[in-house]
Design a protein around this motif. Sequence first.
Motif, PDB file in Angstrom:
ATOM      1  N   UNK A   8       0.826  -1.220   0.000  1.00 18.31           N
ATOM      2  CA  UNK A   8       0.000   0.000   0.000  1.00 18.31           C
ATOM      3  C   UNK A   8       0.855   1.264   0.000  1.00 18.31           C
ATOM      4  N   UNK A   9       2.134   1.118   0.303  1.00 17.19           N
ATOM      5  CA  UNK A   9       3.055   2.249   0.368  1.00 17.19           C
ATOM      6  C   UNK A   9       3.223   2.872  -1.016  1.00 17.19           C
ATOM      7  N   UNK A  10       3.409   4.162  -1.062  1.00 17.70           N
ATOM      8  CA  UNK A  10       3.594   4.854  -2.346  1.00 17.70           C
ATOM      9  C   UNK A  10       5.021   4.708  -2.874  1.00 17.70           C
ATOM     10  N   UNK A  11       5.947   4.379  -2.006  1.00 17.84           N
ATOM     11  CA  UNK A  11       7.348   4.237  -2.396  1.00 17.84           C
ATOM     12  C   UNK A  11       7.541   2.986  -3.250  1.00 17.84           C
ATOM     13  N   UNK A  12       8.067   3.200  -4.449  1.00 17.66           N
ATOM     14  CA  UNK A  12       8.250   2.074  -5.374  1.00 17.66           C
ATOM     15  C   UNK A  12       9.258   1.054  -4.862  1.00 17.66           C
ATOM     16  N   UNK A  13      10.280   1.522  -4.179  1.00 15.14           N
ATOM     17  CA  UNK A  13      11.282   0.606  -3.637  1.00 15.14           C
ATOM     18  C   UNK A  13      10.681  -0.334  -2.607  1.00 15.14           C
ATOM     19  N   UNK A  14       9.814   0.199  -1.760  1.00 15.02           N
ATOM     20  CA  UNK A  14       9.149  -0.624  -0.748  1.00 15.02           C
ATOM     21  C   UNK A  14       8.260  -1.667  -1.417  1.00 15.02           C
ATOM     22  N   UNK A  15       7.533  -1.259  -2.451  1.00 19.86           N
ATOM     23  CA  UNK A  15       6.675  -2.210  -3.180  1.00 19.86           C
ATOM     24  C   UNK A  15       7.515  -3.303  -3.843  1.00 19.86           C
ATOM     25  N   UNK A  16       8.651  -2.904  -4.384  1.00 24.53           N
ATOM     26  CA  UNK A  16       9.516  -3.879  -5.058  1.00 24.53           C
ATOM     27  C   UNK A  16      10.027  -4.923  -4.072  1.00 24.53           C
ATOM     28  N   UNK A  17      10.455  -4.482  -2.895  1.00 26.47           N
ATOM     29  CA  UNK A  17      10.925  -5.414  -1.869  1.00 26.47           C
ATOM     30  C   UNK A  17       9.781  -6.333  -1.432  1.00 26.47           C
ATOM     31  N   UNK A  18       8.592  -5.770  -1.285  1.00 26.44           N
ATOM     32  CA  UNK A  18       7.434  -6.573  -0.891  1.00 26.44           C
ATOM     33  C   UNK A  18       7.140  -7.649  -1.931  1.00 26.44           C
TER      34      UNK A  18
END
Length: 181
Positions: free
Chosen positions: A46-56
């Motif tokens: 749900x985070x807007x940060x693309x890096x966080x989504x990629x790690x998820x």
Amino acid sequence: SAFSKWAKQLKQKSLTDLIRALRAVKPEMEQELISHAIGDIKNELKDKDRGTKTVAVSKLIYLHMIGYDVSWAAFNVVEVMSQTKFAGKRVGYTAAAQSFNEDTDVIMLATNLLKKDFSSGNQYEAGLALSCLSCILTHDLARDLAPDVVTMLASSRPYVKKRAVLVLYKVFLKYPVLCVD
């Protein structure tokens, strides 16, 4: 307890941290840790940060590889596939190739994304899209993307041309009518 120690540290940590936690926890606590990790991953997506989504999504790939269903995150995988940075795009395409099947609802959303990456100036992005297509190919995708794959046979880049030939074989298997045309 060991579980609570690892569970607290998992949120927004790397794939390596998840793997370490799974190896450190007792087998009878593994399911609880996985449930907690999936909850954290849902929040990270749900985070807007693309890096966080990629790690998820990279964590989801791992969970899929060890046997957990991650089909609920298919739309998030497509989001990561659409990133402009190659590293993120690679994670998204890998997740799609691993977890999508013919029944995945969002496959058709990926059609335009695949077309866009086929025509990318970066041969590795085009190759990544072709590799993913070979894994997620459906009858409809074969019909819609066959002309693009055939066009790629004329590519001046041998890397792209080789991948296009291999994908075209799978396209013919899924959409044999193309052979007659």
